[in-house]
Design a protein around this motif. Structure first.
Motif, PDB file in Angstrom:
ATOM      1  N   LYS A 188      62.268   2.894 -35.012  1.00 46.06           N
ATOM      2  CA  LYS A 188      61.343   3.381 -36.052  1.00 46.06           C
ATOM      3  C   LYS A 188      62.010   3.346 -37.426  1.00 46.06           C
ATOM      4  O   LYS A 188      62.048   4.343 -38.149  1.00 46.06           O
ATOM      5  CB  LYS A 188      60.847   4.781 -35.714  1.00 46.06           C
ATOM      6  CG  LYS A 188      60.068   4.850 -34.407  1.00 46.06           C
ATOM      7  CD  LYS A 188      59.598   6.264 -34.096  1.00 46.06           C
ATOM      8  CE  LYS A 188      58.822   6.317 -32.785  1.00 46.06           C
ATOM      9  NZ  LYS A 188      58.379   7.685 -32.458  1.00 46.06           N
ATOM     10  N   VAL A 189      62.557   2.182 -37.747  1.00 40.42           N
ATOM     11  CA  VAL A 189      63.287   1.990 -38.998  1.00 40.42           C
ATOM     12  C   VAL A 189      62.471   1.073 -39.898  1.00 40.42           C
ATOM     13  O   VAL A 189      61.937   0.059 -39.441  1.00 40.42           O
ATOM     14  CB  VAL A 189      64.673   1.370 -38.715  1.00 40.42           C
ATOM     15  CG1 VAL A 189      65.419   1.118 -40.003  1.00 40.42           C
ATOM     16  CG2 VAL A 189      65.482   2.287 -37.812  1.00 40.42           C
ATOM     17  N   PRO A 190      62.342   1.398 -41.199  1.00 44.43           N
ATOM     18  CA  PRO A 190      61.625   0.494 -42.113  1.00 44.43           C
ATOM     19  C   PRO A 190      62.357  -0.835 -42.265  1.00 44.43           C
ATOM     20  O   PRO A 190      63.585  -0.905 -42.170  1.00 44.43           O
ATOM     21  CB  PRO A 190      61.591   1.279 -43.430  1.00 44.43           C
ATOM     22  CG  PRO A 190      62.696   2.278 -43.319  1.00 44.43           C
ATOM     23  CD  PRO A 190      62.806   2.625 -41.877  1.00 44.43           C
ATOM     24  N   ILE A 191      61.566  -1.902 -42.515  1.00 48.32           N
ATOM     25  CA  ILE A 191      62.101  -3.259 -42.535  1.00 48.32           C
ATOM     26  C   ILE A 191      61.867  -3.888 -43.898  1.00 48.32           C
ATOM     27  O   ILE A 191      60.808  -3.704 -44.509  1.00 48.32           O
ATOM     28  CB  ILE A 191      61.445  -4.122 -41.440  1.00 48.32           C
ATOM     29  CG1 ILE A 191      61.674  -3.510 -40.058  1.00 48.32           C
ATOM     30  CG2 ILE A 191      61.959  -5.554 -41.470  1.00 48.32           C
ATOM     31  CD1 ILE A 191      60.903  -4.204 -38.961  1.00 48.32           C
ATOM     32  N   ILE A 192      62.851  -4.645 -44.361  1.00 46.53           N
ATOM     33  CA  ILE A 192      62.706  -5.541 -45.516  1.00 46.53           C
ATOM     34  C   ILE A 192      63.028  -6.943 -45.009  1.00 46.53           C
ATOM     35  O   ILE A 192      64.090  -7.173 -44.416  1.00 46.53           O
ATOM     36  CB  ILE A 192      63.653  -5.162 -46.665  1.00 46.53           C
ATOM     37  CG1 ILE A 192      63.321  -3.773 -47.213  1.00 46.53           C
ATOM     38  CG2 ILE A 192      63.585  -6.194 -47.781  1.00 46.53           C
ATOM     39  CD1 ILE A 192      64.275  -3.295 -48.303  1.00 46.53           C
ATOM     40  N   VAL A 193      62.112  -7.886 -45.207  1.00 42.62           N
ATOM     41  CA  VAL A 193      62.322  -9.257 -44.753  1.00 42.62           C
ATOM     42  C   VAL A 193      62.935 -10.064 -45.894  1.00 42.62           C
ATOM     43  O   VAL A 193      62.405 -10.076 -47.018  1.00 42.62           O
ATOM     44  CB  VAL A 193      61.004  -9.902 -44.297  1.00 42.62           C
ATOM     45  CG1 VAL A 193      61.217 -11.366 -43.928  1.00 42.62           C
ATOM     46  CG2 VAL A 193      60.431  -9.133 -43.109  1.00 42.62           C
ATOM     47  N   ALA A 194      64.063 -10.718 -45.595  1.00 44.60           N
ATOM     48  CA  ALA A 194      64.714 -11.603 -46.553  1.00 44.60           C
ATOM     49  C   ALA A 194      64.605 -13.032 -46.027  1.00 44.60           C
ATOM     50  O   ALA A 194      65.243 -13.370 -45.021  1.00 44.60           O
ATOM     51  CB  ALA A 194      66.174 -11.205 -46.750  1.00 44.60           C
ATOM     52  N   ILE A 195      63.775 -13.840 -46.689  1.00 46.31           N
ATOM     53  CA  ILE A 195      63.642 -15.254 -46.303  1.00 46.31           C
ATOM     54  C   ILE A 195      64.749 -16.022 -47.018  1.00 46.31           C
ATOM     55  O   ILE A 195      64.702 -16.223 -48.234  1.00 46.31           O
ATOM     56  CB  ILE A 195      62.254 -15.797 -46.661  1.00 46.31           C
ATOM     57  CG1 ILE A 195      61.169 -14.972 -45.952  1.00 46.31           C
ATOM     58  CG2 ILE A 195      62.132 -17.264 -46.271  1.00 46.31           C
ATOM     59  CD1 ILE A 195      59.761 -15.418 -46.281  1.00 46.31           C
ATOM     60  N   ASN A 196      65.745 -16.432 -46.255  1.00 43.90           N
ATOM     61  CA  ASN A 196      66.946 -17.041 -46.807  1.00 43.90           C
ATOM     62  C   ASN A 196      66.846 -18.565 -46.813  1.00 43.90           C
ATOM     63  O   ASN A 196      65.964 -19.154 -46.193  1.00 43.90           O
ATOM     64  CB  ASN A 196      68.159 -16.594 -45.981  1.00 43.90           C
ATOM     65  CG  ASN A 196      69.470 -16.856 -46.690  1.00 43.90           C
ATOM     66  OD1 ASN A 196      69.501 -17.023 -47.909  1.00 43.90           O
ATOM     67  ND2 ASN A 196      70.546 -16.898 -45.926  1.00 43.90           N
ATOM     68  N   LYS A 197      67.761 -19.189 -47.519  1.00 45.76           N
ATOM     69  CA  LYS A 197      67.894 -20.647 -47.611  1.00 45.76           C
ATOM     70  C   LYS A 197      66.670 -21.299 -48.252  1.00 45.76           C
ATOM     71  O   LYS A 197      66.227 -22.377 -47.838  1.00 45.76           O
ATOM     72  CB  LYS A 197      68.149 -21.252 -46.224  1.00 45.76           C
ATOM     73  CG  LYS A 197      69.386 -20.706 -45.532  1.00 45.76           C
ATOM     74  CD  LYS A 197      69.631 -21.388 -44.203  1.00 45.76           C
ATOM     75  CE  LYS A 197      70.864 -20.809 -43.516  1.00 45.76           C
ATOM     76  NZ  LYS A 197      71.156 -21.465 -42.229  1.00 45.76           N
ATOM     77  N   ILE A 198      66.107 -20.638 -49.271  1.00 43.35           N
ATOM     78  CA  ILE A 198      64.944 -21.240 -49.935  1.00 43.35           C
ATOM     79  C   ILE A 198      65.361 -22.381 -50.858  1.00 43.35           C
ATOM     80  O   ILE A 198      64.507 -23.096 -51.394  1.00 43.35           O
ATOM     81  CB  ILE A 198      64.172 -20.162 -50.751  1.00 43.35           C
ATOM     82  CG1 ILE A 198      65.069 -19.562 -51.834  1.00 43.35           C
ATOM     83  CG2 ILE A 198      63.642 -19.090 -49.832  1.00 43.35           C
ATOM     84  CD1 ILE A 198      64.331 -18.670 -52.798  1.00 43.35           C
ATOM     85  N   ASP A 199      66.683 -22.552 -51.045  1.00 44.09           N
ATOM     86  CA  ASP A 199      67.148 -23.654 -51.889  1.00 44.09           C
ATOM     87  C   ASP A 199      67.117 -24.995 -51.156  1.00 44.09           C
ATOM     88  O   ASP A 199      67.301 -26.052 -51.780  1.00 44.09           O
ATOM     89  CB  ASP A 199      68.565 -23.373 -52.379  1.00 44.09           C
ATOM     90  CG  ASP A 199      69.521 -23.110 -51.219  1.00 44.09           C
ATOM     91  OD1 ASP A 199      69.159 -22.299 -50.334  1.00 44.09           O
ATOM     92  OD2 ASP A 199      70.609 -23.709 -51.191  1.00 44.09           O
ATOM     93  N   LYS A 200      66.867 -24.979 -49.838  1.00 43.91           N
ATOM     94  CA  LYS A 200      66.831 -26.226 -49.088  1.00 43.91           C
ATOM     95  C   LYS A 200      65.519 -26.968 -49.326  1.00 43.91           C
ATOM     96  O   LYS A 200      64.480 -26.353 -49.608  1.00 43.91           O
ATOM     97  CB  LYS A 200      67.008 -25.943 -47.584  1.00 43.91           C
ATOM     98  CG  LYS A 200      68.425 -25.533 -47.206  1.00 43.91           C
ATOM     99  CD  LYS A 200      68.619 -25.582 -45.701  1.00 43.91           C
ATOM    100  CE  LYS A 200      70.068 -25.377 -45.324  1.00 43.91           C
ATOM    101  NZ  LYS A 200      70.284 -25.514 -43.863  1.00 43.91           N
ATOM    102  N   GLU A 201      65.567 -28.279 -49.153  1.00 45.00           N
ATOM    103  CA  GLU A 201      64.374 -29.092 -49.405  1.00 45.00           C
ATOM    104  C   GLU A 201      63.297 -28.854 -48.356  1.00 45.00           C
ATOM    105  O   GLU A 201      62.103 -28.934 -48.657  1.00 45.00           O
ATOM    106  CB  GLU A 201      64.763 -30.579 -49.428  1.00 45.00           C
ATOM    107  CG  GLU A 201      65.702 -30.960 -50.566  1.00 45.00           C
ATOM    108  CD  GLU A 201      66.037 -32.436 -50.557  1.00 45.00           C
ATOM    109  OE1 GLU A 201      65.564 -33.130 -49.617  1.00 45.00           O
ATOM    110  OE2 GLU A 201      66.758 -32.896 -51.467  1.00 45.00           O
TER     111      GLU A 201
END
Length: 687
Positions: A259-272
Motif C-alpha cells: 500500500k505504497v504510493p507509486i511514481i512512474v519514471a519512463i526512462n531512456k526517452i533519449d533513444k530513437e
C-alpha cells in the motif's frame, strides 16, 4: 308438653336438619341449595385455573434452577504458545481417548496424542469445554515494537524512504546515480545491482530523502519484497523502448501489497525507438491509474544519461514526500529493518534502516535469533557516526551471529533482556520445527499404513500394486538423482537469492539440494563437507583464498566463482543436465530378406547356418547391430558376424545385392525372416 311449643320447635332431629326444604334451599348444616349451584361450580373452576397456573410457575422455577445449576462456572486456563494434544487433554481434565474423539467431531483430522497445536488453536478447543483461555504470547520474554502514537502531528519529521524498482537493465541504478551524483552502476558486475544499497540524498531543496536501490533480476524477488515493506514511496522505472516486463509487474504487485504510493519514471526517452505512449497504455492495461488517463499516479519521462526530466522527477518525489508528511519519534526505543548483512574484515556487519527512535553506539539490539551490542556505526560513505536518527541507513558492527536480511531490529533495555528475547525466539523456533517434524512423521506413518493396507487388499485379490512396481530398481522414481551445492556469498541477501535460483533447477529425473548456505568466504570445513557429500561449492561475489582452492583441487571438489547470477543459473543447469542419462535412439541402416538357409562346414564336424539374403534397403555392414524379425516379432538382437559374397568375406553389401549373412551366437534362422541393421545414437540431454 304440647308439640307446638317453642322448645319443641327448636329440638329437631338431625335427620330433619339434613332433609332439604321444599323450596330447594339448604338446611342449616350448610348443604348446597339448588339456587346457588351454578355460582359454586364457577368458583371451583376458578380455583382449578389458579392451581394449574401455580403448578406451571413452580415447574418454571424448578427449570430455571436446574438450568442455572447445569451452567458451569467459567474457569480460566493459561495455554502456552505450543502444546501437544495429550497435554491439552490433561489440562482440560479430559481423558485422552474421549478428547481425541471430541477433536475429530470438531473437524480435526489425523490427530494423535503427539500432535502439537498452536496456542490459538488450543484456546478455541478450550472454549468448547467452557474454559476461558489466555494464550502466552511471550510478551514478558520477547521484544515487541512500541505502539505507534495515534497523533503523529507533534512528532518530528524524518526523511522519507524511496525505493527504486523495475525490470532488469531498465536504468534504475543510473537514475539513482544521477540523483546522488556518484557512479554506482560502473561498480556493478554486468550492470546488475547485486544487493540492496541504501543512500541518503540531499535534494536541491535541502530536503533529505533515503533511497533504496533494489536489484531487478527475478532471482532477487524476496529482496524486492523487503524493499517494498520498508519504503514510503516507490519509483517504478520502465524503459521507454522495452515497456512493461514481468519484473515490472512483480515490483508493481509488491508496491500494491505494501500500500505504497507509486511514481512512474519512463526512462531512456533519449533513444530513437522510445515509445512513451505505448508504455502508458501498457501501464494502464495492467491497472496503473496514471494521471494522463484520469488517475492519481504521476508519470515522469526521464533520461538517466542526459538528465532530461530528472529535475521534474526530483520535484515530484519531494512534493509527494511533503504530502505524506512522514514523522517518527526520535526518543524512546529504536526499531528498524535489516537490509543486508555480511562478514567483513572487522567483524559481522548488518545494514539497518532505522525507522523510529535513535540508535547509538553501546545500545543493545535484537534481530531474529541474534543480538548485538552496537560496537560501531557507519553511514553509507563508511564514516563512523555516534548515532543514527529515523530514516537513516547505517551499518552496525557487533553482532553475535549474522542477522537474516528482512528481519526487524528492536532495541533492548540491556544485555539481559536481549539474551532473554533471543533465547525465547530460539525456543519457539525449535518448538515449531519439532511440531513440523512430528506432523511430517505422522503423515509418513499414515501414508505407509494406507499403502500397506492397499497392498494387502490387492494381494488378497491376486493383484500387483502399481506403487510397488514403480518402486522397483530402474524405475523413474528410483532413478531420481540429486546434486548437492554449498553456497557462499558476500551478503545474506545474495545467499538467499542464489540458493533459491539453484533450488529452482531440475526436473523429475534430477534435482538440486543446498546442503549449506551462508555469507562469507569458503572455509576448509566447507571443502571437507563438499568432498564427503560430492557437492559443488558456489562462491558468489566473494574471493576464494588460495589455500582453500588448493585444498579443493586436492579433494576433487569443484568450486564455481561467479559474480553474476545469470552465470550461476547456467552452471547449475549444465551440472544437472550432465547427470541426465543420454537420450538413446536407433537409426535404421539396412533391411534384408532371408531367401534361403545354407549349412556350411566351417571346421571339422562344425556346421554353421548362413542366411542367404537380398538387401532391400540401405546396406548391411559387418559388425553392425541387427534384429531378426519373424512374423513381425523380434526374436534376436545381436551383431552381424560374417558377410560373404560368394566365397569372399566382405565388409558391406548395398541395396539390391545378394549375400550370405552369419549372426553372432544365433543360427535358428528360417526362410522369410527379415534382418534389420541399425546403429545406436546417444544424445546428450539438457535441462
Amino acid at each position: 308438653m304440647p308439640k307446638d311449643t317453642p322448645s319443641a320447635k327448636q329440638k329437631k332431629s338431625r335427620f330433619d336438619e339434613a332433609l332439604p326444604s321444599r323450596d330447594g334451599k339448604k338446611s342449616k348444616k350448610g348443604k348446597r341449595l339448588e339456587g346457588s349451584r351454578i355460582a359454586t361450580d364457577e368458583g371451583w373452576e376458578d380455583d382449578a385455573d389458579r392451581w394449574e397456573e401455580l403448578q406451571q410457575r413452580k415447574k418454571a422455577k424448578e427449570a430455571r434452577k436446574a438450568a442455572k445449576a447445569e451452567q458451569p462456572e467459567v474457569v480460566p486456563i493459561f495455554i502456552p504458545e505450543y502444546i501437544s494434544a495429550t497435554d491439552l487433554a490433561h489440562a482440560l481434565k479430559q481423558s485422552v481417548n474421549s478428547f481425541m474423539s471430541d477433536m475429530e467431531e470438531m473437524g480435526f483430522e489425523n490427530i494423535t496424542g503427539d500432535t502439537v497445536m498452536t496456542g490459538e488453536t488450543a484456546a478455541l478447543v478450550a472454549m468448547e469445554y467452557g474454559f476461558e483461555p489466555t494464550v502466552d504470547d511471550g510478551s514478558q520474554r520477547d521484544l515487541q515494537p512500541a505502539p505507534i502514537p495515534q497523533d503523529t502531528s507533534s512528532l518530528p519529521s524524518r526523511p522519507p524512504v524511496v525505493t527504486i524498482m523495475g525490470h532488469v537493465d531498465h536504468g534504475k541504478t543510473t537514475l539513482l546515480d544521477y540523483l546522488r551524483k556518484s557512479s554506482v552502476a560502473a561498480q556493478e558486475h554486468g550492470g546488475i545491482t547485486q544487493h540492496i544499497g541504501a543512500f541518503v540524498v540531499s535534494m536541491s531543496t535541502g530536503k533529505q530523502i533515503t533511497f533504496l536501490d533494489t536489484p531487478g533480476h527475478a532471482a532477487f524477488l524476496s529482496m524486492r519484497q523487503r524493499g517494498a515493506n520498508v519504503t514510503d514511496i516507490v519509483v517504478l522505472v520502465v524503459a521507454a523502448d522495452d515497456s512493461v516486463k514481468p519484473q515490472t509487474l512483480e515490483a508493481l504487485k509488491h508496491a500494491r501489497a505494501a500500500k505504497v504510493p507509486i511514481i512512474v519514471a519512463i526512462n531512456k526517452i533519449d533513444k530513437e525507438d522510445a515509445r512513451v505512449d505505448q508504455v502508458k497504455a501498457d501501464l494502464s492495461r495492467h491497472g496503473v491509474e496514471i494521471e494522463d488517463y484520469g488517475g492519481d499516479v504521476q508519470v515522469v519521462c526521464v533520461s538517466g544519461k542526459t538528465g532530461q526530466g530528472m529535475s521534474e522527477l526530483e520535484e515530484n518525489i519531494v512534493t509527494l514526500s511533503e504530502v505524506l508528511d512522514v514523522r517518527a519519534e526520535t526518543h524512546g526505543m529504536a526499531d528498524g529493518w535489516v537490509l543486508e548483512s555480511s562478514v567483513k574484515q572487522d567483524g559481522k556487519a548488518a545494514t539497518v534502516l532505522v525507522k523510529r527512535g535513535t540508535l547509538r553506539v553501546g545500545d543493545h539490539v535484537v534481530a531474529g535469533k541474534t543480538w548485538a551490542r552496537v560496537r560501531l556505526l557507519r553511514n553509507e560513505a563508511g564514516t563512523e557516526i555516534h548515532e543514527a536518527p529515523p530514516g537513516m541507513p547505517v551499518e552496525i558492527l557487533g553482532w553475535r551471529e549474522l542477522p537474516p536480511a528482512g528481519e526487524m531490529v528492536l532495541q533492548a533495555v540491556d544485555e539481559a533482556k536481549a539474551k532473554t528475547a533471543v533465547a525465547y525466539r530460539s525456543e519457539m523456533a525449535d518448538r515449531e520445527a519439532n511440531s513440523a517434524n512430528i506432523a511430517a512423521h505422522e503423515q509418513r506413518l499414515r501414508d505407509k499404513a494406507a499403502a500397506d493396507a492397499l497392498a494387502a487388499e490387492r494381494a488378497a485379490l491376486g493383484e500387483v500394486a502399481e506403487d510397488e512396481a514403480s518402486a522397483e530398481p530402474g524405475s523413474t522414481a528410483a532413478a531420481t538423482l540429486t546434486q548437492s551445492f554449498i553456497v557462499k556469498a558476500d551478503v545474506a541477501g545474495s545467499v538467499e537469492a542464489v540458493s533459491g535460483c539453484i533450488l529452482e533447477q531440475g526436473n523429475h529425473e534430477v534435482h538440486s539440494r543446498v546442503l549449506r548456505a551462508s555469507a562469507g568466504p569458503a572455509t576448509e570445513h566447507d571443502v571437507d563437507l563438499a568432498a564427503a557429500s560430492n557437492s559443488i561449492i558456489v562462491s558468489f561475489n566473494v574471493a576464494v583464498a588460495p589455500h582453500i582452492r588448493r585444498r579443493a583441487e586436492a579433494a576433487g571438489v569443484r568450486v564455481l566463482e561467479r559474480t553474476v547470477i545469470y552465470h550461476v543459473v547456467d552452471d547449475a543447469r549444465a551440472t544437472l543436465g550432465a547427470l541426465l542419462p543420454p537420450r538413446v535412439t536407433q537409426r535404421m541402416q539396412g533391411e534384408a530378406d532371408v531367401l534361403q538357409i545354407f549349412a556350411i562346414n566351417v571346421a571339422r564336424r562344425v556346421v554353421r547356418n548362413i542366411a542367404g539374403c537380398r538387401v532391400r534397403n540401405g546396406a548391411l555392414k559387418k559388425g553392425s547391430k541387427v534384429k531378426v524379425l519373424r512374423k513381425g516379432q523380434v526374436i534376436y538382437e545381436g551383431t552381424i558376424d560374417t558377410i560373404k559374397h560368394g566365397k569372399k568375406d566382405v565388409q558391406e553389401m548395398g541395396k539390391g545385392t545378394e549375400c550370405g549373412v552369419g549372426l553372432d551366437g544365433f543360427e535358428d534362422l528360417r526362410e522369410d525372416d527379415q534382418l534389420q541393421t541399425y546403429e545406436v545414437i546417444e544424445e546428450k540431454r539438457e535441462l
